[in-house]
Design a protein around this motif. Structure first.
Motif, PDB file in Angstrom:
ATOM      1  N   SER A  39     -56.496 -71.106  -2.079  1.00 47.16           N
ATOM      2  CA  SER A  39     -57.700 -70.668  -1.133  1.00 47.16           C
ATOM      3  C   SER A  39     -57.296 -69.214  -0.402  1.00 47.16           C
ATOM      4  O   SER A  39     -56.139 -68.776  -0.768  1.00 47.16           O
ATOM      5  N   MET A  40     -58.177 -68.578   0.212  1.00 44.01           N
ATOM      6  CA  MET A  40     -57.704 -67.453   0.943  1.00 44.01           C
ATOM      7  C   MET A  40     -57.513 -67.430   2.446  1.00 44.01           C
ATOM      8  O   MET A  40     -57.162 -66.584   3.130  1.00 44.01           O
ATOM      9  N   THR A  41     -57.380 -68.734   2.935  1.00 46.80           N
ATOM     10  CA  THR A  41     -57.282 -68.887   4.122  1.00 46.80           C
ATOM     11  C   THR A  41     -55.966 -69.822   4.447  1.00 46.80           C
ATOM     12  O   THR A  41     -55.756 -70.886   3.987  1.00 46.80           O
ATOM     13  N   ALA A  42     -55.201 -69.035   5.073  1.00 44.57           N
ATOM     14  CA  ALA A  42     -53.899 -69.706   5.497  1.00 44.57           C
ATOM     15  C   ALA A  42     -53.319 -68.801   6.751  1.00 44.57           C
ATOM     16  O   ALA A  42     -53.736 -67.846   6.942  1.00 44.57           O
ATOM     17  N   PHE A  43     -52.146 -69.435   7.278  1.00 49.57           N
ATOM     18  CA  PHE A  43     -51.195 -68.731   8.223  1.00 49.57           C
ATOM     19  C   PHE A  43     -49.958 -69.024   8.033  1.00 49.57           C
ATOM     20  O   PHE A  43     -49.516 -70.210   7.465  1.00 49.57           O
ATOM     21  N   ALA A  44     -49.021 -68.001   8.314  1.00 48.02           N
ATOM     22  CA  ALA A  44     -47.558 -68.313   8.322  1.00 48.02           C
ATOM     23  C   ALA A  44     -46.811 -67.618   9.400  1.00 48.02           C
ATOM     24  O   ALA A  44     -47.147 -66.415   9.676  1.00 48.02           O
ATOM     25  N   ARG A  45     -45.799 -68.113   9.723  1.00 49.60           N
ATOM     26  CA  ARG A  45     -44.871 -67.836  10.557  1.00 49.60           C
ATOM     27  C   ARG A  45     -43.564 -67.803  10.349  1.00 49.60           C
ATOM     28  O   ARG A  45     -42.894 -68.906  10.043  1.00 49.60           O
ATOM     29  N   GLN A  46     -42.676 -66.674  10.635  1.00 46.25           N
ATOM     30  CA  GLN A  46     -41.134 -66.928  10.449  1.00 46.25           C
ATOM     31  C   GLN A  46     -40.380 -66.149  11.411  1.00 46.25           C
ATOM     32  O   GLN A  46     -40.822 -64.786  12.118  1.00 46.25           O
ATOM     33  N   GLN A  47     -39.351 -66.390  12.208  1.00 50.52           N
ATOM     34  CA  GLN A  47     -38.347 -65.791  12.863  1.00 50.52           C
ATOM     35  C   GLN A  47     -37.145 -65.627  12.473  1.00 50.52           C
ATOM     36  O   GLN A  47     -36.541 -66.769  11.778  1.00 50.52           O
ATOM     37  N   ALA A  48     -36.315 -64.733  12.839  1.00 55.69           N
ATOM     38  CA  ALA A  48     -34.941 -64.523  12.388  1.00 55.69           C
ATOM     39  C   ALA A  48     -34.376 -63.889  13.697  1.00 55.69           C
ATOM     40  O   ALA A  48     -34.925 -62.846  14.255  1.00 55.69           O
ATOM     41  N   GLN A  49     -32.983 -63.957  13.778  1.00 58.36           N
ATOM     42  CA  GLN A  49     -32.200 -63.536  14.767  1.00 58.36           C
ATOM     43  C   GLN A  49     -31.104 -62.415  14.352  1.00 58.36           C
ATOM     44  O   GLN A  49     -30.647 -62.711  13.204  1.00 58.36           O
ATOM     45  N   THR A  50     -31.097 -61.064  14.592  1.00 58.94           N
ATOM     46  CA  THR A  50     -30.233 -60.101  14.300  1.00 58.94           C
ATOM     47  C   THR A  50     -29.304 -59.805  15.424  1.00 58.94           C
ATOM     48  O   THR A  50     -29.511 -60.266  16.452  1.00 58.94           O
ATOM     49  N   ASN A  51     -28.176 -58.829  15.051  1.00 54.51           N
ATOM     50  CA  ASN A  51     -27.596 -58.351  15.942  1.00 54.51           C
ATOM     51  C   ASN A  51     -28.145 -57.781  17.023  1.00 54.51           C
ATOM     52  O   ASN A  51     -27.564 -57.594  18.314  1.00 54.51           O
TER      53      ASN A  51
END
Length: 288
Positions: free
Chosen positions: A4-16
């Motif tokens: 499909s062309m319809t989608a959503f994604a989210r990612q989070q990361a912690q750095t110094n």
């Protein structure tokens, strides 16, 4: 695999230095259209982000946004510019020697000097590398979501194809009976009206009726297009445009079938086929 062309994604990361949050959403579009929003300190990585997307996706309107929240502890830290302090002290001593006098140069005077106190600086390439790695992970999630949605769309299309095929098979069986009934109906009307007609002329009229009502060719083309839809669903890579073209061809045959219908049953079947084709067409718009 159908995507499909319809989608959503989210990612989070912690750095110094703080937290990185990527959000990517995509919707249907004729071509691949990419929009990227980045904080100013990450502006230089936009080209890399676009290149990663082009290698993974072929169609769709893709919107990417990166948010960076710096750690408060980092902002609160102060760093002394030691080289500058040493230069100021040396300059003060030199001036004292030249003037042959002692001048007061307190610690607070040093701290007030521009550039003596600052916040610690980090290596931007290190943060960009972390942001780009997180982006690749987020994009992989988006691709997986598009594939899951695509699998559902493929199942939807296959169900409609089978429904149309069932109707077409029924018409293949009933059409000869319908044509025979129409022929008998025509002959009965002529008899009721006491219309005398030469046998040759009568044969021509009956043949014309059968020709106008014969939809075997349209049914065969419908079957052929349905088989092509199923074949396209099995190929790898983008397939949305091919499927959209096939929906147009299916709709054309369904319209012809409807115009040649001579009994209510055939008309209802033609309308049902058109409804199923329209349902498929709407879903095909979301396929990559």
């Amino acid at each position: 695999m159908t995507a499909s062309m319809t989608a959503f994604a989210r990612q989070q990361a912690q750095t110094n230095w703080g937290s990185l949050i990527w959000e990517i959403r995509s919707v249907n579009h004729r071509y691949l259209e990419i929009s990227v929003w980045l904080p100013e300190v990450f502006r230089s990585m936009e080209g890399s982000v676009r290149e990663v997307i082009r290698r993974k996706l072929d169609r769709g309107k893709v919107e990417c946004q990166l948010r960076f929240r710096a750690n408060e502890s980092v902002n609160d830290q102060l760093e002394i510019n030691t080289p500058l302090v040493e230069q100021l002290i040396a300059a003060n001593q030199k001036i004292q020697q030249q003037l042959d006098t002692e001048t007061t140069f307190s610690t607070m005077d040093l701290l007030r000097w521009p550039g003596v106190i600052g916040q610690p600086q980090h290596d931007p390439s290190e943060t960009e590398s972390a942001a780009l790695a997180l982006f690749r992970k987020t994009l992989d999630d988006l691709v997986a979501a598009r594939q899951r949605e695509g699998a559902d769309l493929e199942g939807f299309l296959r169900e409609r194809v089978q429904s149309i095929r069932t109707i077409v098979n029924g018409l293949h069986i009933s059409i000869p009976e319908i044509l025979s009934a129409q022929q008998q109906s025509l002959l009965q009307r002529l008899e009721d009206l006491k219309v005398e007609m030469e046998s040759a002329r009568l044969g021509q009229e009956v043949a014309l009726l059968i020709s106008k009502a014969d939809v075997e060719e349209e049914l065969d083309r419908l079957v052929s297009h349905l088989e092509e839809v199923e074949r396209v669903l099995t190929i790898t890579g983008p397939k949305g445009r091919r499927l959209d073209f096939l929906m147009q061809e299916l709709n054309r045959e369904a319209n012809t079938l409807s115009s040649k219908a001579v009994v209510a049953e055939t008309t209802r079947d033609a309308v049902e086929i058109k409804v199923l084709i329209e349902q498929m067409r709407e879903q095909v718009q979301n396929i990559e």
